[in-house]
Motif scaffolding. Structure first.
Motif, PDB file in Angstrom:
ATOM      1  N   ILE A 167       0.858  -1.338   0.050  1.00 57.06           N
ATOM      2  CA  ILE A 167       0.102  -0.109  -0.150  1.00 57.06           C
ATOM      3  C   ILE A 167       0.894   1.358   0.060  1.00 57.06           C
ATOM      4  O   ILE A 167       0.650   2.286  -0.707  1.00 57.06           O
ATOM      5  N   ASN A 168       1.773   1.183   0.908  1.00 55.33           N
ATOM      6  CA  ASN A 168       2.927   2.335   0.850  1.00 55.33           C
ATOM      7  C   ASN A 168       3.668   2.629  -0.394  1.00 55.33           C
ATOM      8  O   ASN A 168       3.800   3.856  -0.888  1.00 55.33           O
ATOM      9  N   GLU A 169       4.074   1.558  -1.051  1.00 56.59           N
ATOM     10  CA  GLU A 169       4.756   1.479  -2.222  1.00 56.59           C
ATOM     11  C   GLU A 169       3.995   2.273  -3.281  1.00 56.59           C
ATOM     12  O   GLU A 169       4.417   2.875  -4.266  1.00 56.59           O
ATOM     13  N   TRP A 170       2.683   1.593  -3.296  1.00 57.91           N
ATOM     14  CA  TRP A 170       1.732   2.043  -4.362  1.00 57.91           C
ATOM     15  C   TRP A 170       1.278   3.567  -4.107  1.00 57.91           C
ATOM     16  O   TRP A 170       1.413   4.147  -5.154  1.00 57.91           O
ATOM     17  N   LYS A 171       1.152   4.103  -3.009  1.00 51.41           N
ATOM     18  CA  LYS A 171       0.852   5.566  -2.800  1.00 51.41           C
ATOM     19  C   LYS A 171       1.950   6.481  -3.180  1.00 51.41           C
ATOM     20  O   LYS A 171       1.719   7.399  -3.830  1.00 51.41           O
ATOM     21  N   GLN A 172       3.427   5.704  -2.936  1.00 55.86           N
ATOM     22  CA  GLN A 172       4.504   6.563  -3.176  1.00 55.86           C
ATOM     23  C   GLN A 172       4.594   6.595  -4.659  1.00 55.86           C
ATOM     24  O   GLN A 172       5.115   7.640  -5.261  1.00 55.86           O
ATOM     25  N   GLU A 173       4.466   5.484  -5.341  1.00 60.88           N
ATOM     26  CA  GLU A 173       4.585   5.299  -6.970  1.00 60.88           C
ATOM     27  C   GLU A 173       3.506   6.316  -7.545  1.00 60.88           C
ATOM     28  O   GLU A 173       3.728   7.027  -8.288  1.00 60.88           O
ATOM     29  N   ILE A 174       2.235   6.218  -6.776  1.00 57.63           N
ATOM     30  CA  ILE A 174       1.134   7.298  -7.301  1.00 57.63           C
ATOM     31  C   ILE A 174       1.657   8.680  -7.136  1.00 57.63           C
ATOM     32  O   ILE A 174       1.560   9.751  -7.953  1.00 57.63           O
ATOM     33  N   ILE A 176       4.733   9.915  -6.929  1.00 57.16           N
ATOM     34  CA  ILE A 176       5.896  10.372  -7.713  1.00 57.16           C
ATOM     35  C   ILE A 176       5.322  10.463  -9.260  1.00 57.16           C
ATOM     36  O   ILE A 176       5.602  11.729  -9.881  1.00 57.16           O
ATOM     37  N   ARG A 177       4.089   9.614  -9.622  1.00 57.91           N
ATOM     38  CA  ARG A 177       3.534   9.976 -11.015  1.00 57.91           C
ATOM     39  C   ARG A 177       2.848  11.246 -11.042  1.00 57.91           C
ATOM     40  O   ARG A 177       2.919  12.095 -11.807  1.00 57.91           O
ATOM     41  N   LYS A 178       2.171  11.617  -9.964  1.00 60.60           N
ATOM     42  CA  LYS A 178       1.560  12.772  -9.960  1.00 60.60           C
ATOM     43  C   LYS A 178       2.568  13.922  -9.990  1.00 60.60           C
ATOM     44  O   LYS A 178       2.225  14.974 -10.893  1.00 60.60           O
ATOM     45  N   GLN A 179       3.677  14.073  -9.299  1.00 65.14           N
ATOM     46  CA  GLN A 179       4.676  15.096  -9.227  1.00 65.14           C
ATOM     47  C   GLN A 179       5.263  15.293 -10.579  1.00 65.14           C
ATOM     48  O   GLN A 179       5.410  16.256 -11.262  1.00 65.14           O
ATOM     49  N   LYS A 180       5.481  14.103 -11.416  1.00 64.75           N
ATOM     50  CA  LYS A 180       5.997  14.012 -12.688  1.00 64.75           C
ATOM     51  C   LYS A 180       4.932  14.736 -13.730  1.00 64.75           C
ATOM     52  O   LYS A 180       5.344  15.379 -14.394  1.00 64.75           O
ATOM     53  N   ILE A 181       3.813  14.137 -13.672  1.00 60.45           N
ATOM     54  CA  ILE A 181       2.679  14.860 -14.427  1.00 60.45           C
ATOM     55  C   ILE A 181       2.451  16.613 -14.198  1.00 60.45           C
ATOM     56  O   ILE A 181       2.409  17.006 -15.194  1.00 60.45           O
ATOM     57  N   LYS A 182       2.601  16.905 -12.957  1.00 58.20           N
ATOM     58  CA  LYS A 182       2.301  18.177 -12.666  1.00 58.20           C
ATOM     59  C   LYS A 182       3.457  19.044 -13.301  1.00 58.20           C
ATOM     60  O   LYS A 182       3.262  20.003 -13.714  1.00 58.20           O
TER      61      LYS A 182
END
Length: 467
Positions: A167-174, A176-182
């Motif tokens: 769960i933590n890894e998934w949230k971290q990956e999400i 990271i992806r959010k920040q890259k998209i932003k």
């Protein structure tokens, strides 16, 4: 008077006034009252903490206590031991049929029985043993069952940690992806900001769905952990109880504990499906928009009588009222408007309107069932999402009230993007590829159609997808 009442009275005599429990190592003081030795010691120590008294007083009668005369009360201590023996005897199970002590264990039926039950027809030919002889063997089996459950409990705990880590890894990956998209969308200014919101919405939906599945798995494991703990506690309590309690339904208990299994949690792929390479996909704004382009033609049955449509139904201009037009309830009568033939009930669609150098126009989309007579008002609340150019006020989005638009360059071609599921209608200046305006998110529930209002000397043209 029942034996239970007598036992309670004896316990009352042997109860310490200070701790309200049956005395432990009772001692007597000079006035004749008795207390637990530790309670009396703590009482005197607390008095010393307040001051240094010359004498101590009995908590019951307030008579002075001579600490030199404090003596162990052997008789009272023997009474306390007798109380314990009585309570242990009362805990022993008796045969319901014969009210005899259950001193035998029937291996065939897995039951505690008395000597009279053994002679009864029900147990003839059965293997019976003394409780004392089988107690240790079954205790070891129960202890082994408890060890097995403890091992399953440890595995369950490890799996909980593993799922929590996922769960933590998934949230971290999400994240990271959010920040890259932003970051990527920020570099492409206003247009990309609108696309960024859409992709983040999709990503959050994906996150929500995966987290829900992971948390369901976590909750199932935690529930299994609680069940294992309850069963372990039950076995431990049996192992600590009397022989009769331990052997009561012992085979059923062992059968239930042996049947306990721990299923491995479902393994989910933690690969994010929502991917967006901004530089690759959106560097060419026009190409991106035209991936969703649809051809639009004009619907003559909706055209106001002052409008003229070309034969291919791609151009409309305003003139004098036409005679002998077919009567249609779908026709606009209050304002010179016309709809496109195409209706949209889902998906993402893009079409262009060539406004040329006209001095006035309204373009956008509207609901199929909008008012077309004198009560017509172009507002989102009434089913219209459009922008306007007029000579007096310039460009405006037809919100309620209208929103003035400051455009750096005059659009010769206006691009209109409808995202039905996302509830957005956006407008672009296709001359420069720049964003003009996006209406606040709405919830569409009906067919949407292209909408146009035509002014004098400002014809509108609908390019085909290939132009």
């Amino acid at each position: 008077m029942t034996s239970t009442t007598i036992t309670q009275k004896i316990k009352g005599i042997a109860t310490c006034f200070m701790c309200r429990a049956v005395m432990k190592h009772p001692v007597s003081i000079s006035c004749g009252h008795s207390y637990c030795s530790c309670c009396l010691r703590d009482f005197c120590n607390r008095r010393v903490g307040y001051s240094r008294p010359s004498t101590y007083n009995c908590p019951l009668c307030l008579e002075p206590i001579n600490l030199n005369t404090v003596r162990d009360n052997k008789q009272l201590e023997r009474l306390v031991e007798l109380i314990k023996e009585i309570e242990e005897t009362e805990d022993e199970l008796l045969c319901e049929a014969h009210e005899e002590q259950l001193q035998l264990f029937c291996e065939d039926d897995g039951q505690l029985i008395c000597w009279r039950c053994e002679r009864a027809l029900q147990h003839q030919g059965h293997t019976t043993q003394l409780v004392e002889d089988v107690y240790q063997g079954y205790k070891e089996k129960l202890e082994q069952a408890a060890r097995n459950l403890n091992q399953l409990q440890e595995e369950c705990t490890d799996q909980i940690v593993w799922v929590t880590t996922q769960i933590n890894e998934w949230k971290q990956e999400i994240e990271i992806r959010k920040q890259k998209i932003k970051s990527d969308f920020k570099s492409l200014r206003t247009f990309l900001r609108e696309e960024e919101k859409l992709y983040l919405w999709r990503l959050e939906k994906e996150e929500e769905q995966m987290l829900r599945r992971l948390r369901e798995s976590q909750a199932n494991l935690q529930q299994k952990s609680r069940e294992l703990k309850d069963q372990i506690q039950e076995l431990e309590e049996k192992c600590q109880s009397s022989a009769q309690n331990l052997l009561q339904d012992v085979k059923g208990t062992l059968s239930r504990t042996c049947a306990v299994k721990l299923e491995a949690p479902e393994v989910f792929s933690l690969e994010v499906q929502t991917a967006c390479d901004v530089a690759e996909l959106y560097l060419d704004v026009k190409a991106m928009l035209r991936r969703h382009q649809v051809g639009v033609t004009l619907d003559p049955d909706t055209a106001h009588p002052h409008l003229y449509l070309s034969k291919d139904r791609r151009q409309v201009s305003r003139g004098y009222s036409q005679q002998n037009l077919e009567v249609s309830s779908r026709r606009f009568t209050a304002f010179p408007c016309v709809l496109g033939c195409e209706g949209f009930t889902s998906g993402r669609h893009y079409f262009e309107v060539d406004v040329g150098e006209g001095t006035a126009w309204d373009v956008g989309v509207c609901m199929e069932n909008v008012e077309r007579g004198l009560g017509m008002k172009q507002e989102p609340e009434l089913g219209f999402w459009a922008i306007r150019l007029c000579p007096e006020n310039g460009y405006a989005a037809l919100t309620s009230p209208p929103t003035a638009l400051e455009l750096q360059e005059q659009p010769l071609v206006v691009g209109i993007v409808l995202d039905y599921e996302a509830g957005t209608v956006s407008f672009y200046n296709m001359t420069t590829g720049s964003h003009i305006f996006t209406f606040p998110k709405a919830s569409f529930s009906d067919t949407l159609r292209p909408f146009f209002q035509v002014y004098q000397y400002s014809p509108l043209f609908l390019p085909s997808c290939n132009e």
